[in-house]
Design a protein around this motif. Structure first.
Motif, short mmCIF file in Angstrom:
data_model
loop_
_atom_site.label_atom_id
_atom_site.label_comp_id
_atom_site.label_asym_id
_atom_site.label_seq_id
_atom_site.Cartn_x
_atom_site.Cartn_y
_atom_site.Cartn_z
N ARG A 179 34.05 7.67 -3.91
CA ARG A 179 33.68 7.98 -5.29
C ARG A 179 33.04 6.76 -5.97
N ILE A 180 33.60 5.58 -5.71
CA ILE A 180 33.06 4.35 -6.30
C ILE A 180 31.64 4.08 -5.82
N LEU A 181 31.39 4.36 -4.55
CA LEU A 181 30.06 4.12 -3.98
C LEU A 181 29.02 5.08 -4.53
N ASN A 182 29.45 6.27 -4.92
CA ASN A 182 28.50 7.31 -5.32
C ASN A 182 28.46 7.60 -6.82
N ASP A 183 29.27 6.89 -7.59
CA ASP A 183 29.31 7.16 -9.02
C ASP A 183 29.53 5.86 -9.76
N GLN A 184 29.21 5.85 -11.04
CA GLN A 184 29.46 4.67 -11.86
C GLN A 184 30.91 4.67 -12.31
N VAL A 185 31.64 3.68 -11.89
CA VAL A 185 33.04 3.52 -12.29
C VAL A 185 33.21 2.10 -12.83
N ASP A 186 33.72 1.99 -14.05
CA ASP A 186 33.92 0.69 -14.66
C ASP A 186 35.34 0.15 -14.48
N LEU A 187 36.31 1.08 -14.41
CA LEU A 187 37.71 0.66 -14.40
C LEU A 187 38.52 1.60 -13.52
N ILE A 188 39.37 1.02 -12.66
CA ILE A 188 40.22 1.81 -11.77
C ILE A 188 41.69 1.57 -12.11
N PHE A 189 42.44 2.64 -12.27
CA PHE A 189 43.89 2.56 -12.37
C PHE A 189 44.41 2.83 -10.96
N LEU A 190 44.86 1.80 -10.29
CA LEU A 190 45.05 1.85 -8.84
C LEU A 190 46.50 1.64 -8.42
N ASP A 191 47.06 2.65 -7.78
CA ASP A 191 48.38 2.53 -7.18
C ASP A 191 48.27 1.64 -5.94
#
Length: 231
Positions: free
Chosen positions: A41-53
């Motif tokens: 998803r990160i490679l194919n879309d613009q993501v600024d912030l991840i809430f990551l387990d």
């Protein structure tokens, strides 16, 4: 700010989703139950912030953070365990939230991310043994050292945490460190200088100040132990 939630437990994804919906500045792009899907998803879309387990089947959250380039997207770790805090901050995480995540800690972490995406132009100007001046646009602010919880390096900026408030200055811990009172502040990590008077507890390689988890590096642990010996 476009956000991605990555957690294998649906309940925790729902909590973060509800928090995101409370902030008009945040937009949820997607939620993923594993790190591999999140990476695609990160490679194919613009993501600024991840809430990551962190603890997830297959690729874990730390492994995903390691393959993200140039510290982008920004990462806020959400986990049930404090044991990964040191490694998380070594990966330049914005924050490290322990589950169950409270709304107040969520807001504080998001505010840090916002400042990193749009850093202020404050400049460390002058300091004495009791206070420091910072320049905030055309306003010069006086900050008392006794009110400062810690300094955190975030790229080319340093975040000054003061409980309810915080400021970002264009500086480095290397330049700030010699100007601080030696009996009040101690460097405990390459990214953190803490106010010794504000430490609530120490758990292994992590110290806690007002519920903020701060990693302690091995290289700085002897100095911290010297301070602890006086207690």
């Amino acid at each position: 700010m476009r956000c991605l939630i990555v957690d294998d437990v649906k309940f925790f994804r729902l909590v973060i989703k509800e928090f995101i919906e409370l902030d008009d500045a945040l937009t949820l792009v997607a939620e993923c139950d594993n790190a591999i899907e999140a990476h695609k998803r990160i490679l194919n879309d613009q993501v600024d912030l991840i809430f990551l387990d962190i603890q997830m089947p297959g690729m874990n959250g730390l492994e995903l953070a390691k393959i993200l380039k140039n510290g982008y997207p920004l990462v806020i770790f959400t986990t049930c365990n404090s044991q990964y805090a040191v490694e998380a901050f070594e990966l330049n995480a914005v924050d490290y939230l322990l589950k169950p995540v409270s709304l107040s800690r969520f807001i504080g972490a998001v505010d840090k991310a916002k400042k990193l995406l749009k850093p202020s132009i404050e400049i460390l100007d002058h300091c004495s043994n009791e206070f420091v001046f910072i320049r905030d646009s055309n306003v010069v602010r006086k900050l008392s050292f006794r009110d400062i919880l810690y300094f955190e390096s975030t790229g080319d900026y340093v975040r000054i945490a003061l409980g309810e408030k915080e400021y970002s200055i264009h500086s480095s811990l290397k330049s700030i460190w010699p100007k601080l009172p030696v009996n009040t502040f101690l460097r405990v990590h390459r990214s953190f200088i803490v106010n010794l008077n504000k430490i609530d507890s120490i758990e292994g390689k992590t110290l806690i100040i007002r519920k903020h988890l701060i990693p302690v590096s091995g290289a700085y642990r002897p100095e911290l132990n010297k301070y602890m010996s006086f207690l």
